[in-house]
Design a protein around this motif. Structure first.
Motif, PDB file in Angstrom:
ATOM      1  N   VAL A   3     -29.659   0.475   8.410  1.00 37.73           N
ATOM      2  CA  VAL A   3     -28.813   0.810   9.557  1.00 37.73           C
ATOM      3  C   VAL A   3     -27.663   1.714   9.119  1.00 37.73           C
ATOM      4  O   VAL A   3     -27.334   2.702   9.792  1.00 37.73           O
ATOM      5  N   GLY A   4     -27.060   1.384   7.989  1.00 41.84           N
ATOM      6  CA  GLY A   4     -25.962   2.210   7.488  1.00 41.84           C
ATOM      7  C   GLY A   4     -26.404   3.618   7.153  1.00 41.84           C
ATOM      8  O   GLY A   4     -25.699   4.597   7.459  1.00 41.84           O
ATOM      9  N   ALA A   5     -27.583   3.755   6.536  1.00 45.78           N
ATOM     10  CA  ALA A   5     -28.075   5.085   6.169  1.00 45.78           C
ATOM     11  C   ALA A   5     -28.406   5.903   7.415  1.00 45.78           C
ATOM     12  O   ALA A   5     -28.123   7.111   7.470  1.00 45.78           O
ATOM     13  N   TYR A   6     -28.985   5.261   8.423  1.00 47.23           N
ATOM     14  CA  TYR A   6     -29.305   6.001   9.650  1.00 47.23           C
ATOM     15  C   TYR A   6     -28.033   6.459  10.358  1.00 47.23           C
ATOM     16  O   TYR A   6     -27.950   7.595  10.827  1.00 47.23           O
ATOM     17  N   ALA A   7     -27.036   5.574  10.431  1.00 43.92           N
ATOM     18  CA  ALA A   7     -25.767   5.957  11.051  1.00 43.92           C
ATOM     19  C   ALA A   7     -25.098   7.085  10.274  1.00 43.92           C
ATOM     20  O   ALA A   7     -24.538   8.025  10.868  1.00 43.92           O
ATOM     21  N   ALA A   8     -25.149   7.012   8.938  1.00 45.14           N
ATOM     22  CA  ALA A   8     -24.557   8.072   8.125  1.00 45.14           C
ATOM     23  C   ALA A   8     -25.287   9.390   8.325  1.00 45.14           C
ATOM     24  O   ALA A   8     -24.665  10.462   8.369  1.00 45.14           O
ATOM     25  N   ALA A   9     -26.624   9.330   8.459  1.00 45.73           N
ATOM     26  CA  ALA A   9     -27.399  10.550   8.691  1.00 45.73           C
ATOM     27  C   ALA A   9     -27.010  11.185  10.022  1.00 45.73           C
ATOM     28  O   ALA A   9     -26.869  12.409  10.123  1.00 45.73           O
ATOM     29  N   ALA A  10     -26.819  10.364  11.055  1.00 46.87           N
ATOM     30  CA  ALA A  10     -26.402  10.904  12.350  1.00 46.87           C
ATOM     31  C   ALA A  10     -25.029  11.551  12.249  1.00 46.87           C
ATOM     32  O   ALA A  10     -24.793  12.640  12.805  1.00 46.87           O
ATOM     33  N   GLY A  11     -24.106  10.906  11.551  1.00 45.34           N
ATOM     34  CA  GLY A  11     -22.784  11.500  11.363  1.00 45.34           C
ATOM     35  C   GLY A  11     -22.839  12.796  10.592  1.00 45.34           C
ATOM     36  O   GLY A  11     -22.111  13.759  10.905  1.00 45.34           O
TER      37      GLY A  11
ATOM     38  N   GLY B 251     -23.488   5.738  17.722  1.00 45.41           N
ATOM     39  CA  GLY B 251     -24.792   5.820  18.374  1.00 45.41           C
ATOM     40  C   GLY B 251     -25.936   5.599  17.403  1.00 45.41           C
ATOM     41  O   GLY B 251     -26.923   4.921  17.729  1.00 45.41           O
ATOM     42  N   GLY B 252     -25.819   6.159  16.197  1.00 45.44           N
ATOM     43  CA  GLY B 252     -26.858   5.950  15.200  1.00 45.44           C
ATOM     44  C   GLY B 252     -26.956   4.499  14.765  1.00 45.44           C
ATOM     45  O   GLY B 252     -28.054   3.989  14.534  1.00 45.44           O
ATOM     46  N   ALA B 253     -25.819   3.817  14.671  1.00 48.05           N
ATOM     47  CA  ALA B 253     -25.847   2.405  14.291  1.00 48.05           C
ATOM     48  C   ALA B 253     -26.539   1.557  15.358  1.00 48.05           C
ATOM     49  O   ALA B 253     -27.313   0.643  15.039  1.00 48.05           O
ATOM     50  N   VAL B 254     -26.284   1.865  16.636  1.00 49.87           N
ATOM     51  CA  VAL B 254     -26.917   1.099  17.714  1.00 49.87           C
ATOM     52  C   VAL B 254     -28.424   1.328  17.727  1.00 49.87           C
ATOM     53  O   VAL B 254     -29.220   0.380  17.760  1.00 49.87           O
ATOM     54  N   ILE B 255     -28.837   2.596  17.699  1.00 43.74           N
ATOM     55  CA  ILE B 255     -30.269   2.895  17.729  1.00 43.74           C
ATOM     56  C   ILE B 255     -30.947   2.390  16.466  1.00 43.74           C
ATOM     57  O   ILE B 255     -32.049   1.827  16.513  1.00 43.74           O
TER      58      ILE B 255
ATOM     59  N   LEU C 121     -34.886  -0.249  13.917  1.00 37.15           N
ATOM     60  CA  LEU C 121     -35.250  -0.750  12.591  1.00 37.15           C
ATOM     61  C   LEU C 121     -35.434  -2.262  12.604  1.00 37.15           C
ATOM     62  O   LEU C 121     -36.342  -2.790  11.954  1.00 37.15           O
ATOM     63  N   GLY C 122     -34.572  -2.972  13.330  1.00 36.46           N
ATOM     64  CA  GLY C 122     -34.726  -4.414  13.411  1.00 36.46           C
ATOM     65  C   GLY C 122     -36.040  -4.813  14.046  1.00 36.46           C
ATOM     66  O   GLY C 122     -36.723  -5.739  13.577  1.00 36.46           O
ATOM     67  N   ALA C 123     -36.430  -4.125  15.131  1.00 39.19           N
ATOM     68  CA  ALA C 123     -37.708  -4.427  15.775  1.00 39.19           C
ATOM     69  C   ALA C 123     -38.874  -4.139  14.838  1.00 39.19           C
ATOM     70  O   ALA C 123     -39.861  -4.889  14.800  1.00 39.19           O
TER      71      ALA C 123
END
Length: 433
Positions: A143-151, A170-174, A179-181
Protein backbone atom coordinates in the motif's frame (compact mmCIF):
# COMPACT_ATOMS: atom_id res chain seq x y z
CA UNK A 1 -3.91 -11.93 10.83
CA UNK A 2 -1.34 -14.30 12.13
CA UNK A 3 2.27 -13.40 12.69
CA UNK A 4 4.91 -14.32 10.12
CA UNK A 5 6.42 -17.74 10.58
CA UNK A 6 10.02 -18.83 9.94
CA UNK A 7 10.96 -19.35 6.33
CA UNK A 8 12.90 -22.56 6.71
CA UNK A 9 12.66 -25.64 8.83
CA UNK A 10 8.87 -25.92 8.56
CA UNK A 11 7.30 -29.35 8.08
CA UNK A 12 5.53 -29.85 4.80
CA UNK A 13 1.88 -28.86 4.81
CA UNK A 14 -1.12 -30.27 2.99
CA UNK A 15 -4.10 -28.19 2.05
CA UNK A 16 -7.41 -29.30 3.51
CA UNK A 17 -9.62 -26.45 2.25
CA UNK A 18 -9.03 -22.96 0.85
CA UNK A 19 -7.22 -20.81 3.34
CA UNK A 20 -6.36 -23.62 5.76
CA UNK A 21 -3.38 -25.94 5.94
CA UNK A 22 -2.80 -28.92 8.16
CA UNK A 23 0.72 -29.24 9.50
CA UNK A 24 1.90 -32.76 10.48
CA UNK A 25 1.49 -33.26 14.16
CA UNK A 26 -2.18 -32.25 14.27
CA UNK A 27 -1.75 -28.43 14.30
CA UNK A 28 -4.30 -26.77 12.02
CA UNK A 29 -3.15 -23.25 11.30
CA UNK A 30 -4.61 -20.42 9.28
CA UNK A 31 -1.54 -19.42 7.30
CA UNK A 32 -2.70 -15.96 6.35
CA UNK A 33 0.07 -13.80 4.96
CA UNK A 34 2.88 -16.27 4.30
CA UNK A 35 5.54 -15.85 1.65
CA UNK A 36 5.13 -17.28 -1.84
CA UNK A 37 8.74 -16.57 -2.85
CA UNK A 38 11.33 -18.43 -0.81
CA UNK A 39 14.28 -16.33 0.22
CA UNK A 40 12.77 -13.00 -0.88
CA UNK A 41 11.99 -10.30 1.68
CA UNK A 42 8.26 -10.32 2.05
CA UNK A 43 7.90 -6.56 2.27
CA UNK A 44 9.96 -6.16 -0.92
CA UNK A 45 7.84 -8.68 -2.79
CA UNK A 46 4.69 -6.87 -1.71
CA UNK A 47 6.10 -3.53 -2.83
CA UNK A 48 7.07 -4.96 -6.22
CA UNK A 49 3.58 -6.39 -6.69
CA UNK A 50 2.02 -2.98 -6.05
CA UNK A 51 4.45 -1.23 -8.39
CA UNK A 52 3.55 -3.79 -11.04
CA UNK A 53 -0.11 -2.87 -10.58
CA UNK A 54 0.64 0.85 -10.86
CA UNK A 55 2.67 0.38 -14.04
CA UNK A 56 -0.01 -1.80 -15.65
CA UNK A 57 -2.88 0.62 -15.02
CA UNK A 58 -0.75 3.61 -16.01
CA UNK A 59 0.36 1.90 -19.23
CA UNK A 60 -3.25 1.09 -20.09
CA UNK A 61 -3.87 4.83 -20.34
CA UNK A 62 -0.60 6.16 -21.69
CA UNK A 63 -0.28 3.66 -24.54
CA UNK A 64 -3.54 4.79 -26.24
CA UNK A 65 -2.42 8.41 -25.77
CA UNK A 66 0.92 7.72 -27.47
CA UNK A 67 -0.83 5.73 -30.22
CA UNK A 68 -3.13 8.67 -30.90
CA UNK A 69 -0.08 10.98 -31.03
CA UNK A 70 1.69 8.73 -33.53
CA UNK A 71 -1.41 8.44 -35.70
CA UNK A 72 -1.86 12.22 -35.85
CA UNK A 73 1.81 13.27 -35.89
CA UNK A 74 1.66 14.04 -39.63
CA UNK A 75 -1.07 16.63 -39.07
CA UNK A 76 0.49 20.12 -39.39
CA UNK A 77 -1.62 21.35 -36.48
CA UNK A 78 0.26 18.94 -34.19
CA UNK A 79 3.73 20.03 -35.28
CA UNK A 80 4.53 21.57 -31.90
CA UNK A 81 3.32 18.60 -29.86
CA UNK A 82 5.99 16.22 -28.53
CA UNK A 83 5.35 12.60 -27.53
CA UNK A 84 6.08 13.24 -23.80
CA UNK A 85 3.01 15.45 -23.78
CA UNK A 86 0.92 12.46 -24.88
CA UNK A 87 2.35 10.47 -21.99
CA UNK A 88 1.51 13.36 -19.67
CA UNK A 89 -2.11 13.30 -20.83
CA UNK A 90 -2.41 9.59 -20.02
CA UNK A 91 -0.74 10.12 -16.65
CA UNK A 92 -3.06 13.04 -15.85
CA UNK A 93 -6.12 10.88 -16.58
CA UNK A 94 -4.65 8.15 -14.36
CA UNK A 95 -4.22 10.66 -11.56
CA UNK A 96 -7.76 11.95 -12.10
CA UNK A 97 -8.97 8.42 -11.46
CA UNK A 98 -7.17 8.63 -8.10
CA UNK A 99 -8.97 11.84 -7.17
CA UNK A 100 -6.32 14.36 -8.28
CA UNK A 101 -7.82 17.35 -10.17
CA UNK A 102 -6.39 18.14 -13.58
CA UNK A 103 -5.89 21.70 -14.85
CA UNK A 104 -6.57 22.19 -18.55
CA UNK A 105 -6.17 25.72 -19.95
CA UNK A 106 -6.57 27.28 -16.50
CA UNK A 107 -9.73 25.19 -15.90
CA UNK A 108 -9.78 22.62 -13.12
CA UNK A 109 -11.37 19.27 -13.96
CA UNK A 110 -12.46 17.42 -10.82
CA UNK A 111 -14.87 14.84 -12.28
CA UNK A 112 -13.37 11.47 -11.36
CA UNK A 113 -13.59 8.89 -14.19
CA UNK A 114 -14.75 5.93 -12.12
CA UNK A 115 -13.79 3.57 -14.92
CA UNK A 116 -10.13 4.53 -14.38
CA UNK A 117 -10.55 3.99 -10.64
CA UNK A 118 -12.03 0.54 -11.28
CA UNK A 119 -9.15 -0.25 -13.66
CA UNK A 120 -6.63 0.66 -10.96
CA UNK A 121 -8.51 -1.43 -8.40
CA UNK A 122 -8.54 -4.41 -10.77
CA UNK A 123 -4.82 -4.23 -11.56
CA UNK A 124 -4.06 -4.04 -7.83
CA UNK A 125 -6.32 -7.01 -7.19
CA UNK A 126 -4.88 -9.10 -10.04
CA UNK A 127 -1.27 -8.27 -9.21
CA UNK A 128 -1.66 -9.06 -5.51
CA UNK A 129 -3.53 -12.28 -6.19
CA UNK A 130 -0.94 -13.51 -8.69
CA UNK A 131 2.37 -12.43 -7.19
CA UNK A 132 1.57 -10.80 -3.86
CA UNK A 133 2.77 -12.03 -0.50
CA UNK A 134 0.21 -12.56 2.23
CA UNK A 135 1.99 -11.03 5.20
CA UNK A 136 1.18 -7.98 7.26
CA UNK A 137 4.47 -6.33 6.42
CA UNK A 138 4.09 -7.06 2.71
CA UNK A 139 0.57 -5.61 2.68
CA UNK A 140 1.71 -2.45 4.42
CA UNK A 141 4.69 -2.13 2.08
CA UNK A 142 2.47 -2.72 -0.96
CA UNK A 143 0.00 0.00 0.00
CA UNK A 144 2.82 2.39 0.85
CA UNK A 145 4.64 1.71 -2.42
CA UNK A 146 1.48 2.23 -4.48
CA UNK A 147 0.70 5.50 -2.70
CA UNK A 148 4.30 6.65 -3.19
CA UNK A 149 4.11 5.76 -6.89
CA UNK A 150 0.95 7.85 -7.27
CA UNK A 151 2.62 10.79 -5.54
CA UNK A 152 5.70 10.45 -7.75
CA UNK A 153 3.59 10.47 -10.91
CA UNK A 154 1.85 13.62 -9.69
CA UNK A 155 5.20 15.34 -9.17
CA UNK A 156 6.51 14.23 -12.58
CA UNK A 157 3.52 15.70 -14.41
CA UNK A 158 4.07 19.00 -12.61
CA UNK A 159 1.16 18.85 -10.22
CA UNK A 160 3.01 20.33 -7.26
CA UNK A 161 2.93 19.40 -3.61
CA UNK A 162 -0.83 19.68 -3.20
CA UNK A 163 -1.51 17.33 -6.12
CA UNK A 164 1.12 14.91 -4.85
CA UNK A 165 -0.51 14.83 -1.41
CA UNK A 166 -3.91 14.10 -2.93
CA UNK A 167 -2.35 11.43 -5.13
CA UNK A 168 -0.82 9.75 -2.08
CA UNK A 169 -4.18 9.71 -0.29
CA UNK A 170 -6.05 8.44 -3.35
CA UNK A 171 -3.35 5.87 -4.05
CA UNK A 172 -3.47 4.64 -0.46
CA UNK A 173 -7.25 4.15 -0.63
CA UNK A 174 -7.21 2.34 -3.97
CA UNK A 175 -4.14 0.33 -3.00
CA UNK A 176 -5.60 -0.71 0.34
CA UNK A 177 -8.84 -1.92 -1.25
CA UNK A 178 -7.46 -3.54 -4.39
CA UNK A 179 -4.32 -5.08 -2.92
CA UNK A 180 -6.17 -6.24 0.18
CA UNK A 181 -8.85 -7.96 -1.92
CA UNK A 182 -6.17 -9.65 -4.01
CA UNK A 183 -4.25 -10.92 -0.99
CA UNK A 184 -7.43 -12.34 0.49
CA UNK A 185 -7.76 -14.47 -2.65
CA UNK A 186 -4.37 -16.06 -2.10
CA UNK A 187 -4.60 -19.82 -1.41
CA UNK A 188 -3.14 -19.46 2.07
CA UNK A 189 -5.42 -16.59 3.12
CA UNK A 190 -8.56 -17.07 5.21
CA UNK A 191 -11.92 -15.68 4.21
CA UNK A 192 -12.86 -12.06 4.84
CA UNK A 193 -15.43 -13.29 7.33
CA UNK A 194 -12.76 -15.07 9.38
CA UNK A 195 -10.44 -12.07 9.22
CA UNK A 196 -13.05 -9.57 10.38
CA UNK A 197 -14.73 -11.84 12.94
CA UNK A 198 -12.85 -10.32 15.94
CA UNK A 199 -14.29 -6.90 15.09
CA UNK A 200 -17.75 -8.00 13.96
CA UNK A 201 -18.23 -10.25 16.98
CA UNK A 202 -18.23 -7.18 19.21
CA UNK A 203 -21.11 -5.61 17.28
CA UNK A 204 -24.70 -6.36 18.22
CA UNK A 205 -26.34 -8.96 15.92
CA UNK A 206 -29.08 -6.56 14.81
CA UNK A 207 -26.43 -3.99 13.83
CA UNK A 208 -24.45 -6.61 11.90
CA UNK A 209 -27.54 -7.68 10.00
CA UNK A 210 -28.47 -4.07 9.30
CA UNK A 211 -25.02 -3.21 7.96
CA UNK A 212 -24.98 -6.22 5.64
CA UNK A 213 -28.52 -5.41 4.51
CA UNK A 214 -27.43 -1.87 3.64
CA UNK A 215 -24.59 -3.19 1.49
CA UNK A 216 -27.04 -5.55 -0.22
CA UNK A 217 -29.46 -2.68 -0.89
CA UNK A 218 -26.68 -0.53 -2.38
CA UNK A 219 -25.53 -3.35 -4.66
CA UNK A 220 -29.08 -3.95 -5.88
CA UNK A 221 -29.55 -0.24 -6.61
CA UNK A 222 -26.34 -0.15 -8.67
CA UNK A 223 -27.50 -3.22 -10.62
CA UNK A 224 -30.88 -1.64 -11.35
CA UNK A 225 -29.14 1.60 -12.37
CA UNK A 226 -26.98 -0.30 -14.85
CA UNK A 227 -30.15 -1.74 -16.36
CA UNK A 228 -31.64 1.76 -16.61
CA UNK A 229 -28.54 3.01 -18.45
CA UNK A 230 -28.86 0.14 -20.89
CA UNK A 231 -32.46 1.14 -21.60
CA UNK A 232 -31.40 4.78 -22.06
CA UNK A 233 -28.73 3.87 -24.58
CA UNK A 234 -31.09 1.60 -26.51
CA UNK A 235 -33.78 4.29 -26.58
CA UNK A 236 -31.28 6.95 -27.69
CA UNK A 237 -29.30 4.84 -30.13
CA UNK A 238 -30.36 7.05 -33.04
CA UNK A 239 -28.99 10.16 -31.32
CA UNK A 240 -25.81 8.30 -30.39
CA UNK A 241 -25.34 7.25 -34.01
CA UNK A 242 -25.85 10.80 -35.26
CA UNK A 243 -23.18 12.11 -32.87
CA UNK A 244 -20.71 9.40 -33.95
CA UNK A 245 -21.25 10.18 -37.64
CA UNK A 246 -20.94 13.90 -37.00
CA UNK A 247 -17.53 13.48 -35.40
CA UNK A 248 -16.16 11.79 -38.55
CA UNK A 249 -13.49 9.90 -36.61
CA UNK A 250 -10.82 7.63 -38.05
CA UNK A 251 -10.03 4.21 -36.58
CA UNK A 252 -7.54 5.50 -34.00
CA UNK A 253 -9.79 8.36 -32.95
CA UNK A 254 -12.70 5.97 -32.58
CA UNK A 255 -10.71 3.66 -30.33
CA UNK A 256 -9.50 6.55 -28.16
CA UNK A 257 -13.05 7.89 -27.86
CA UNK A 258 -14.32 4.43 -26.93
CA UNK A 259 -11.75 4.17 -24.15
CA UNK A 260 -12.67 7.64 -22.90
CA UNK A 261 -16.37 6.77 -22.81
CA UNK A 262 -15.69 3.51 -20.97
CA UNK A 263 -13.83 5.54 -18.34
CA UNK A 264 -16.99 7.55 -17.61
CA UNK A 265 -19.57 4.81 -18.12
CA UNK A 266 -19.65 3.97 -14.37
CA UNK A 267 -20.33 7.65 -13.71
CA UNK A 268 -23.41 7.43 -15.92
CA UNK A 269 -24.58 4.40 -13.91
CA UNK A 270 -24.28 6.42 -10.69
CA UNK A 271 -26.16 9.32 -12.30
CA UNK A 272 -28.92 6.87 -13.20
CA UNK A 273 -29.07 5.95 -9.52
CA UNK A 274 -29.58 9.65 -8.73
CA UNK A 275 -32.33 9.70 -11.37
CA UNK A 276 -34.06 6.69 -9.80
CA UNK A 277 -33.91 8.33 -6.37
CA UNK A 278 -35.82 11.41 -7.50
CA UNK A 279 -33.40 14.39 -7.19
CA UNK A 280 -31.88 13.59 -10.58
CA UNK A 281 -28.61 14.91 -11.96
CA UNK A 282 -27.21 17.68 -14.14
CA UNK A 283 -24.85 17.69 -17.10
CA UNK A 284 -24.02 21.37 -17.17
CA UNK A 285 -25.39 24.37 -15.31
CA UNK A 286 -29.09 24.87 -15.89
CA UNK A 287 -29.78 21.30 -16.95
CA UNK A 288 -31.75 18.73 -14.99
CA UNK A 289 -32.54 15.09 -15.65
CA UNK A 290 -35.07 13.64 -13.20
CA UNK A 291 -38.05 11.24 -13.38
CA UNK A 292 -40.48 14.18 -13.40
CA UNK A 293 -38.62 16.77 -15.46
CA UNK A 294 -35.95 16.97 -18.15
CA UNK A 295 -34.40 20.37 -18.78
CA UNK A 296 -31.74 19.84 -21.46
CA UNK A 297 -29.00 22.28 -22.39
CA UNK A 298 -26.43 22.10 -25.21
CA UNK A 299 -24.15 19.13 -24.51
CA UNK A 300 -20.63 18.30 -25.70
CA UNK A 301 -20.41 16.12 -28.81
CA UNK A 302 -19.94 12.91 -26.82
CA UNK A 303 -21.85 9.86 -28.10
CA UNK A 304 -22.43 8.53 -24.58
CA UNK A 305 -24.40 11.66 -23.67
CA UNK A 306 -26.76 10.96 -26.56
CA UNK A 307 -28.26 8.23 -24.40
CA UNK A 308 -29.45 10.62 -21.69
CA UNK A 309 -33.24 10.76 -21.13
CA UNK A 310 -35.11 12.93 -23.61
CA UNK A 311 -37.96 15.24 -22.55
CA UNK A 312 -40.53 13.05 -24.31
CA UNK A 313 -39.60 10.10 -22.06
CA UNK A 314 -40.90 11.84 -18.94
CA UNK A 315 -44.39 10.75 -17.94
CA UNK A 316 -46.48 9.07 -15.24
CA UNK A 317 -44.45 5.87 -15.55
CA UNK A 318 -41.11 7.56 -14.91
CA UNK A 319 -42.57 9.66 -12.09
CA UNK A 320 -42.93 6.46 -10.08
CA UNK A 321 -39.25 5.55 -10.45
CA UNK A 322 -38.44 6.21 -6.75
CA UNK A 323 -40.71 3.26 -5.90
CA UNK A 324 -37.70 1.15 -6.85
CA UNK A 325 -36.06 2.31 -3.61
CA UNK A 326 -38.92 0.85 -1.59
CA UNK A 327 -38.79 -2.42 -3.56
CA UNK A 328 -35.08 -2.71 -2.88
CA UNK A 329 -35.85 -1.95 0.76
CA UNK A 330 -38.31 -4.85 0.79
CA UNK A 331 -35.54 -7.21 -0.31
CA UNK A 332 -33.14 -5.82 2.28
CA UNK A 333 -35.87 -6.05 4.93
CA UNK A 334 -36.44 -9.71 4.12
CA UNK A 335 -32.72 -10.34 4.55
CA UNK A 336 -32.71 -8.52 7.89
CA UNK A 337 -35.80 -10.43 9.03
CA UNK A 338 -34.11 -13.75 8.27
CA UNK A 339 -30.90 -12.75 10.05
CA UNK A 340 -32.13 -10.97 13.18
CA UNK A 341 -33.27 -12.91 16.23
CA UNK A 342 -34.70 -10.05 18.30
CA UNK A 343 -34.55 -10.15 22.08
CA UNK A 344 -36.19 -6.73 22.53
CA UNK A 345 -39.01 -4.90 20.84
CA UNK A 346 -36.78 -2.26 19.26
CA UNK A 347 -34.21 -4.59 17.63
CA UNK A 348 -36.07 -4.99 14.32
CA UNK A 349 -36.61 -1.25 13.93
CA UNK A 350 -32.98 -0.54 14.83
CA UNK A 351 -31.79 -3.07 12.25
CA UNK A 352 -33.93 -1.37 9.59
CA UNK A 353 -32.48 2.01 10.58
CA UNK A 354 -28.92 0.68 10.27
CA UNK A 355 -29.80 -0.81 6.87
CA UNK A 356 -31.17 2.52 5.62
CA UNK A 357 -28.26 4.53 7.04
CA UNK A 358 -25.66 2.19 5.52
CA UNK A 359 -27.30 2.29 2.10
CA UNK A 360 -27.67 6.08 2.26
CA UNK A 361 -24.03 6.68 3.18
CA UNK A 362 -22.70 4.29 0.52
CA UNK A 363 -24.85 5.83 -2.21
CA UNK A 364 -24.00 9.37 -1.11
CA UNK A 365 -20.30 8.52 -1.33
CA UNK A 366 -20.69 7.04 -4.81
CA UNK A 367 -22.66 10.03 -6.09
CA UNK A 368 -20.14 12.48 -4.63
CA UNK A 369 -17.26 10.64 -6.30
CA UNK A 370 -19.12 10.58 -9.63
CA UNK A 371 -19.79 14.34 -9.62
CA UNK A 372 -17.62 17.38 -10.19
CA UNK A 373 -16.41 19.84 -12.78
CA UNK A 374 -15.87 18.51 -16.31
CA UNK A 375 -14.76 21.75 -17.97
CA UNK A 376 -15.22 25.51 -18.10
CA UNK A 377 -18.47 27.46 -18.10
CA UNK A 378 -21.61 25.35 -17.83
CA UNK A 379 -19.65 22.11 -17.52
CA UNK A 380 -18.40 23.20 -14.11
CA UNK A 381 -21.41 21.38 -12.62
CA UNK A 382 -21.87 17.73 -13.60
CA UNK A 383 -23.50 15.02 -11.53
CA UNK A 384 -25.76 15.21 -8.50
CA UNK A 385 -25.82 16.24 -4.84
CA UNK A 386 -24.56 13.22 -2.96
CA UNK A 387 -26.33 13.71 0.36
CA UNK A 388 -29.65 14.61 -1.28
CA UNK A 389 -29.58 11.35 -3.20
CA UNK A 390 -28.31 9.43 -0.18
CA UNK A 391 -31.11 10.83 1.97
CA UNK A 392 -33.78 9.73 -0.50
CA UNK A 393 -32.22 6.28 -0.72
CA UNK A 394 -32.12 5.97 3.06
CA UNK A 395 -35.79 7.00 3.30
CA UNK A 396 -36.95 4.56 0.63
CA UNK A 397 -34.93 1.66 2.03
CA UNK A 398 -36.16 2.40 5.54
CA UNK A 399 -39.80 2.29 4.45
CA UNK A 400 -39.35 -0.89 2.43
CA UNK A 401 -37.33 -2.77 5.04
CA UNK A 402 -39.72 -1.78 7.82
CA UNK A 403 -42.71 -3.05 5.82
CA UNK A 404 -41.16 -6.52 5.86
CA UNK A 405 -39.10 -6.71 9.06
CA UNK A 406 -41.54 -5.14 11.52
CA UNK A 407 -44.64 -7.30 10.78
CA UNK A 408 -42.43 -10.38 11.11
CA UNK A 409 -41.06 -9.36 14.50
CA UNK A 410 -42.73 -11.33 17.36
CA UNK A 411 -42.49 -8.38 19.76
CA UNK A 412 -44.24 -6.09 17.28
CA UNK A 413 -46.96 -8.67 16.64
CA UNK A 414 -47.50 -9.14 20.37
CA UNK A 415 -47.73 -5.38 20.86
CA UNK A 416 -50.29 -5.07 18.08
CA UNK A 417 -52.36 -7.88 19.58
CA UNK A 418 -52.37 -6.13 22.93
CA UNK A 419 -53.45 -2.86 21.34
CA UNK A 420 -56.22 -4.56 19.38
CA UNK A 421 -56.99 -6.98 22.24
CA UNK A 422 -56.79 -9.93 19.86
CA UNK A 423 -56.58 -13.32 21.66
CA UNK A 424 -53.58 -15.57 21.15
CA UNK A 425 -53.73 -18.72 19.04
CA UNK A 426 -54.78 -20.79 22.07
CA UNK A 427 -57.76 -18.50 22.63
CA UNK A 428 -56.34 -16.84 25.75
CA UNK A 429 -56.83 -13.08 26.02
CA UNK A 430 -53.71 -10.94 25.48
CA UNK A 431 -51.57 -10.19 28.49
CA UNK A 432 -52.01 -6.79 30.02
CA UNK A 433 -48.92 -4.67 30.66
Amino acid sequence: MSAEGPRTGRPSATTTRPGRRTVPGGADRSRFFTSALDGAPRWATGALASLQAAVLSLAALTIPSVAAFVATSADPSNAGVAWPQAVGVGAAVWLLGHGVPVTVASTSVTLVPLGVSLLALFTCYASARRSGVATRSAYAAAVGAYAAAAGLVALLVGGGGGAAARAVVGGAVIGALGLGAGLLRRPEAPSLRALTRPAWSRVAPWARAGGTGGVLASALLVAVSALVVTLWVVAGRATVGDVVRGLNLDAVGGVVLAFAELAFLPNLVVWALAWLSGPGFAVGLGSRFSPTEVVPTPLPAVPLLGGLPAPDLVGPATAGAPVVLVVVGLVAGWYVHRRVRPTAGWHALAACAVTAATAGVLVATLVTLASGAAGPGRMASVGAHGWAVGGMVALGVLVGSALVALPGDPFVRARVRRLLRVPDRDGAPPDED
